[in-house]
Design an enzyme around this catalytic site. Structure first.
Site, PDB file in Angstrom:
ATOM      1  N   TRP A 159       0.624  -1.129  -0.078  1.00  0.00           N
ATOM      2  CA  TRP A 159       0.001   0.049   0.098  1.00  0.00           C
ATOM      3  C   TRP A 159       0.725   1.178   0.216  1.00  0.00           C
ATOM      4  O   TRP A 159       0.913   2.030   0.949  1.00  0.00           O
ATOM      5  CB  TRP A 159      -0.769   0.089   1.324  1.00  0.00           C
ATOM      6  CG  TRP A 159      -2.120  -1.303   1.331  1.00  0.00           C
ATOM      7  CD1 TRP A 159      -3.180  -1.121   0.607  1.00  0.00           C
ATOM      8  CD2 TRP A 159      -1.842  -2.162   2.129  1.00  0.00           C
ATOM      9  NE1 TRP A 159      -3.627  -2.386   0.925  1.00  0.00           N
ATOM     10  CE2 TRP A 159      -2.903  -3.068   1.755  1.00  0.00           C
ATOM     11  CE3 TRP A 159      -0.817  -2.789   3.250  1.00  0.00           C
ATOM     12  CZ2 TRP A 159      -3.195  -4.171   2.470  1.00  0.00           C
ATOM     13  CZ3 TRP A 159      -1.087  -4.062   3.599  1.00  0.00           C
ATOM     14  CH2 TRP A 159      -2.237  -4.615   3.355  1.00  0.00           C
ATOM     15  N   HIS A 180      -6.901   2.241   1.695  1.00  0.00           N
ATOM     16  CA  HIS A 180      -7.997   1.534   1.615  1.00  0.00           C
ATOM     17  C   HIS A 180      -9.207   2.014   2.733  1.00  0.00           C
ATOM     18  O   HIS A 180      -8.746   2.979   3.390  1.00  0.00           O
ATOM     19  CB  HIS A 180      -7.609  -0.094   1.963  1.00  0.00           C
ATOM     20  CG  HIS A 180      -6.720  -0.363   2.992  1.00  0.00           C
ATOM     21  ND1 HIS A 180      -6.246  -1.408   3.595  1.00  0.00           N
ATOM     22  CD2 HIS A 180      -6.401   0.552   4.172  1.00  0.00           C
ATOM     23  CE1 HIS A 180      -5.255  -1.317   4.622  1.00  0.00           C
ATOM     24  NE2 HIS A 180      -5.359  -0.054   5.078  1.00  0.00           N
ATOM     25  N   ARG A 206      -3.448   5.484  -4.041  1.00  0.00           N
ATOM     26  CA  ARG A 206      -2.231   4.626  -4.036  1.00  0.00           C
ATOM     27  C   ARG A 206      -1.348   5.298  -4.876  1.00  0.00           C
ATOM     28  O   ARG A 206      -1.675   5.748  -6.036  1.00  0.00           O
ATOM     29  CB  ARG A 206      -2.479   3.104  -4.186  1.00  0.00           C
ATOM     30  CG  ARG A 206      -2.863   2.491  -3.023  1.00  0.00           C
ATOM     31  CD  ARG A 206      -2.987   1.071  -3.392  1.00  0.00           C
ATOM     32  NE  ARG A 206      -3.965   0.560  -2.517  1.00  0.00           N
ATOM     33  CZ  ARG A 206      -4.613  -0.701  -2.300  1.00  0.00           C
ATOM     34  NH1 ARG A 206      -4.090  -1.626  -3.370  1.00  0.00           N
ATOM     35  NH2 ARG A 206      -5.519  -1.125  -1.567  1.00  0.00           N
ATOM     36  N   GLN A 220     -13.122   1.902  -3.054  1.00  0.00           N
ATOM     37  CA  GLN A 220     -13.342   0.658  -2.075  1.00  0.00           C
ATOM     38  C   GLN A 220     -14.652   0.384  -1.391  1.00  0.00           C
ATOM     39  O   GLN A 220     -15.190   1.611  -1.078  1.00  0.00           O
ATOM     40  CB  GLN A 220     -12.099   0.577  -1.328  1.00  0.00           C
ATOM     41  CG  GLN A 220     -10.927  -0.180  -1.932  1.00  0.00           C
ATOM     42  CD  GLN A 220     -10.080  -0.786  -0.856  1.00  0.00           C
ATOM     43  OE1 GLN A 220      -9.924  -0.662   0.293  1.00  0.00           O
ATOM     44  NE2 GLN A 220      -9.021  -1.442  -1.292  1.00  0.00           N
ATOM     45  N   VAL A 263      -6.052  -9.859   9.100  1.00  0.00           N
ATOM     46  CA  VAL A 263      -7.090 -10.841   9.281  1.00  0.00           C
ATOM     47  C   VAL A 263      -6.372 -12.044   9.322  1.00  0.00           C
ATOM     48  O   VAL A 263      -5.102 -12.134   9.162  1.00  0.00           O
ATOM     49  CB  VAL A 263      -8.059 -10.895   7.977  1.00  0.00           C
ATOM     50  CG1 VAL A 263      -9.091  -9.783   8.093  1.00  0.00           C
ATOM     51  CG2 VAL A 263      -7.422 -10.787   6.827  1.00  0.00           C
ATOM     52  N   ALA A 317     -14.210  -9.565   8.072  1.00  0.00           N
ATOM     53  CA  ALA A 317     -14.062  -8.494   7.336  1.00  0.00           C
ATOM     54  C   ALA A 317     -13.925  -8.622   5.693  1.00  0.00           C
ATOM     55  O   ALA A 317     -13.271  -9.765   5.393  1.00  0.00           O
ATOM     56  CB  ALA A 317     -12.898  -7.467   7.863  1.00  0.00           C
TER      57      ALA A 317
HETATM   58  N1  DAH Z   1      -7.688  -3.547   2.585  1.00  0.00           N
HETATM   59  C1  DAH Z   1      -7.489  -4.621   1.644  1.00  0.00           C
HETATM   60  C2  DAH Z   1      -6.709  -3.878   0.582  1.00  0.00           C
HETATM   61  O1  DAH Z   1      -6.966  -2.931   0.215  1.00  0.00           O
HETATM   62  C3  DAH Z   1      -8.634  -5.278   1.155  1.00  0.00           C
HETATM   63  C4  DAH Z   1      -9.155  -6.312   2.302  1.00  0.00           C
HETATM   64  C5  DAH Z   1      -8.783  -7.329   2.638  1.00  0.00           C
HETATM   65  C6  DAH Z   1     -10.031  -5.761   3.225  1.00  0.00           C
HETATM   66  C7  DAH Z   1      -9.006  -8.276   3.511  1.00  0.00           C
HETATM   67  C8  DAH Z   1     -10.526  -6.490   4.364  1.00  0.00           C
HETATM   68  C9  DAH Z   1     -10.068  -7.750   4.322  1.00  0.00           C
HETATM   69  O2  DAH Z   1     -11.338  -5.987   5.355  1.00  0.00           O
HETATM   70  O3  DAH Z   1     -10.434  -8.543   5.410  1.00  0.00           O
HETATM   71  O4  DAH Z   1      -5.991  -4.625  -0.282  1.00  0.00           O
END
Ligand code: DAH
Length: 350
Positions: A159, A180, A206, A220, A263, A317
């Site tokens: 990121w 995100h 990004r 997103q 996660v 999530a």
């Molecule tokens: N935030 C991650 C991204 O931008 C995407 C994501 C993955 C969000 C897994 C989540 C999750 O809540 O559980 O790549």
């Protein structure tokens, strides 16, 4: 002399009054002759100026000429005003044709991204998720730290983003454009006690080389559900229901392990290609599957940090890119079309 001065003032007032009351061009012409013609009182006075004592002549002469000029100006103005009123004859014949078709105003419409975002949020709202939004300019703490991505953690390279200059923003902590929507997981959990069920649409940024599937500014949609005894089966069931609403009732889903620091376990989820029904085509790059989101069970470190007891609470999530969903759903092959402002593209989404 005073008497003469007064007479001129009275004459002016009466003249202007008379001009104003003229109702048509004929009356106005009569007034003009009366007020400025050979036999008019004002004309007489001007002619008699020579008979006045020499010391009075300049002042009275000036006043008399001013009165004359004012009267002339008002007559001209009144004439213009009367000419702009249509005559009775014109009014009788020149009707408005109320049967003419009206001019249709060009109607705007919702951008395809707005449409898909609303559609997705609606599906989750029906399942009991609250739709909320959060800040696009975010603290490092929420974007990384609290999501179990400490400074110098290699996962930060997933990121790369735009940083705010702390000096010009007058802040003492690192600040950035969020990469995100996941930081809203933390903000919400900090503010509320379980159960939590939220869906967060919003813009992210990004530092990205722009190509057919990446832009440096994009949307997103984040989802989060935390409660007692939430399991991976809940994650699966919820996303299954979502996918079938959006892509059709016969969709299959596939989970594969993936890594996201916030996660554990983390997965990426795919749907079977609705174009070729899994046989393999250009859309699914011959794999039969389309990746549509990242998800997982909320990491115990994340729960602990917001003051939730991980022994009692658990949650899932997920995060998805609505542009990618729209591209898959409508067969759009270049993400740059969304912000290209080409009406031929936009008009295909009524
Ligand atoms: N935030 C991650 C991204 O931008 C995407 C994501 C993955 C969000 C897994 C989540 C999750 O809540 O559980 O790549």
């Amino acid at each position: 002399m005073e008497a003469l001065r007064q007479e001129l003032e009275d004459l002016k007032a009466a003249a202007l009054n008379q001009i104003e009351r003229c109702a048509d061009a004929t009356q106005l012409e009569q007034a003009r002759v009366q007020l400025l013609g050979r036999k008019a009182r004002l004309t007489g006075l001007l002619r008699q100026l020579v008979t006045l004592p020499p010391q009075d002549r300049p002042a009275i002469g000036l006043l008399a000429n001013q009165v004359k000029q004012t009267v002339e100006e008002h007559i001209a103005a009144r004439r213009a005003a009367l000419e702009s009123i249509p005559s009775d004859e014109v009014l009788a014949t020149d009707r408005i044709d109320v049967t003419l078709p009206g001019r249709r105003p060009t109607m705007g419409r919702l951008h395809p991204l707005t449409q898909i975002i609303r559609e997705i949020c609606e599906i989750f709202a029906e399942m009991g998720f609250a739709v909320i939004e959060g800040p696009e300019v975010e603290w490092d703490y929420y974007n990384f730290e609290a999501l179990n991505i400490p400074e110098d953690h290699p996962a930060r390279e997933m990121w790369d983003t735009f940083w705010i200059d702390p000096a010009s923003a007058k802040v003492d902590r690192p600040m950035l454009l969020r990469t995100h929507t996941s930081p809203m997981q933390i903000r919400i959990m900090e503010q509320t006690k379980p159960p939590v069920r939220i869906i967060v649409p919003g813009k992210c940024y990004r530092y990205e080389a722009v190509d057919a599937s990446h832009e440096s500014q994009f949307h997103q949609i984040e989802g989060l559900a935390v409660d007692e005894a939430v399991t991976f089966a809940d994650l699966k069931g919820t996303l299954y229901a979502f996918v079938r609403r959006l892509f059709g009732n016969d969709r299959k889903i596939r989970f594969r392990c993936d890594y996201f620091p916030f996660v554990e376990p983390g997965v990426d989820m795919s749907i079977d290609c609705f174009r070729c029904k899994g046989a393999g085509c250009r859309l699914c790059k011959a794999s039969g599957w389309l990746e549509i989101l990242g998800a997982g069970m909320v990491h115990p470190n994340v729960l602990t940090r917001v003051g939730y007891d991980p022994a009692r609470y658990s949650g899932f999530a997920f995060g998805l890119g609505p542009a990618r969903v729209a591209m898959l759903k409508y067969g759009i092959d270049d993400i740059r079309l969304f912000h290209g402002n080409d009406l031929r593209f936009l008009r295909q989404f009524p």
